[in-house]
Enzyme design. Sequence first.
Site, PDB file in Angstrom:
ATOM      1  N   HIS A 156       0.809  -1.232   0.000  1.00  0.00           N
ATOM      2  CA  HIS A 156       0.000   0.000   0.000  1.00  0.00           C
ATOM      3  C   HIS A 156       0.836   1.272   0.000  1.00  0.00           C
ATOM      4  O   HIS A 156       0.305   2.353  -0.253  1.00  0.00           O
ATOM      5  CB  HIS A 156      -0.926  -0.003   1.218  1.00  0.00           C
ATOM      6  CG  HIS A 156      -2.039  -1.013   1.109  1.00  0.00           C
ATOM      7  ND1 HIS A 156      -3.324  -0.682   0.737  1.00  0.00           N
ATOM      8  CD2 HIS A 156      -2.040  -2.358   1.285  1.00  0.00           C
ATOM      9  CE1 HIS A 156      -4.070  -1.775   0.708  1.00  0.00           C
ATOM     10  NE2 HIS A 156      -3.315  -2.803   1.031  1.00  0.00           N
ATOM     11  N   ASP A 185       3.807   9.377  -0.646  1.00  0.00           N
ATOM     12  CA  ASP A 185       2.605   8.631  -0.261  1.00  0.00           C
ATOM     13  C   ASP A 185       2.344   7.545  -1.296  1.00  0.00           C
ATOM     14  O   ASP A 185       2.527   7.794  -2.495  1.00  0.00           O
ATOM     15  CB  ASP A 185       1.397   9.583  -0.222  1.00  0.00           C
ATOM     16  CG  ASP A 185       0.426   9.265   0.900  1.00  0.00           C
ATOM     17  OD1 ASP A 185       0.331   8.088   1.281  1.00  0.00           O
ATOM     18  OD2 ASP A 185      -0.258  10.187   1.384  1.00  0.00           O
TER      19      ASP A 185
END
Length: 518
Positions: free
Chosen positions: A157, A366
């Site tokens: 992720h 991110d």
Amino acid sequence: MMRLVVVSNRVTMPERGEKVAAGGLAVALRSALEQHGGLWFGWSGAVSGEPAAQLEPVKHGKVSYAVTDLTEAERQSYYLGFANRALWPLMHYRLGLTEFPRADYAGYLGVNRRFARLLIPLLKPDDVIWIHDYHLIPLAAELRRRGVTNRIGYFHHIPWPPAEVFGSLPFSSTLISTMTAYDLIGLQTQNDVANLIGGLVALCGAHRDGNRVRTGQREAVVQAFPIGIDVEGFRKLAQASIRAATQPVRATTAPLGSRKLVIGVDRLDYSKGIVQRLEAFGTFLRNHPEYRGDVGLLQIAPPSRSDVPEYAELDRMSDEVAGRLNAALGEFDWTPIRVVKKAYSRSALAGLYRRAQVGLVTPMRDGMNLVAKEYVAAQNPGNPGVLVLSRFAGAAHQLGEALIVNPFDTHEVAEAIRTALAMPLSERQRRFERLYATISSTDIDWWTSRYLAALSGLDIPSGDIVPPGRPKTRRNTRKSGMNTSLARADMLPQASRPTHGKGGASRGKALPNAPSAG
Ligand code: ADQ
């Protein structure tokens, strides 16, 4: 029919009498599990002296849950230590923040080994196993070592850094070489795919053929699957929240009057660039004094991982910077920056996003960043706000119609805030329409079904980025839930649970009609 086995660091069991519990990817995965019938395995979130040596799954509807406690030593070494003080900063390119004690690595491997031992007796021959995130990288290798031949997939992720960065981890070659125990490795962007493949080649001499990587007898496919959100559900939530003027939305926005609102929403994490963002807002007000008194920044940032020292430090820093800027720039009737350190309900968040003229999403790095997608989904098509987005968020690979900024450049972010606030309606609408079409055609159902199709051996297209506005055919029409963050021990408290999880049956790829509210 195949049975799906999902493994994640943290598993949130549904509560008694509740059909769906917990936010996040949790909801989407539960939906996939219900469709195939399945098992969800992982850490209960609790700590105990002697966790059970065997697990008895508990059934809720079509999904069985098998959870184990960790010992305090395991929580320290595996979770707080190696996962959150070594892998998390390393994967976010923050070498200066990494801590690599060997004891933590041993604890990390130990928990992965124990998970393998607990999971094996629960497996059936045709199960498809889907393992999530950096806590569990070596789990497939531990399962293979014990003879498991099922298809095993992994989804990462967070970002995957270049080999030069990953290679600074003392055990990097051993750890990365365990990845070829997977059949399919999913990452958020093509960049991450290139970095991981480069690392496998450079650090453990893997052979590469396109997106296939081979070491010894094993071959893994490495591919990008950018994660999405429940766009339609979130849009409806935002619309309803504004109409109903729910308490947190009213209390937060009423004092604003006609003032404009810039919003930031993040877990309090150094990867999210919160302190840098506050500084950029201060620079914007200094450079454009005509906006003073007319616009406020609301930063919502619930603390996470507060047991890790770097997070406690960030908590202190963000208060300090906000206090300093408010003292320097505020007026007796206007406070430029408000930092709220608590979790909001999905519905309140959606309403606040819709009320905000600017969504400021400026992480230093991110994996994807779902807040960017939620902000777009929540906008009123008749009068949409503007997304300012870091080029170092995975989302920037898809959302090119946002104002893309370098979060390290305070001046550039400050100017983007001004550009966003001054942007004419026609341009805001043009950008919004492209962004909405993109997030809508690559939503959470698209992500889940595309990954599972690839893992279970079905033929799927290989490109990762869907050009804006080009709809994708959905294989899995089943509805999933709202908040797509993976349930993790460091994630949000119960207050952030979705208050509703169902979108309409027609998953419109076209723009919704402009609603009047908002
Ligand atoms: P996170 O780092 O947690 O996820 P993100 O993708 O932005 O980051 O997800 C955060 C979620 O938490 C969003 O759904 C957001 O709405 C919610 N949230 C944040 N603050 C909140 C608050 N105060 N109240 C309520 N809800 C709040 C990791 C990776 C990301 C990747 C996701 C999914 O770091 O890059 O996008 O997994 O793969």
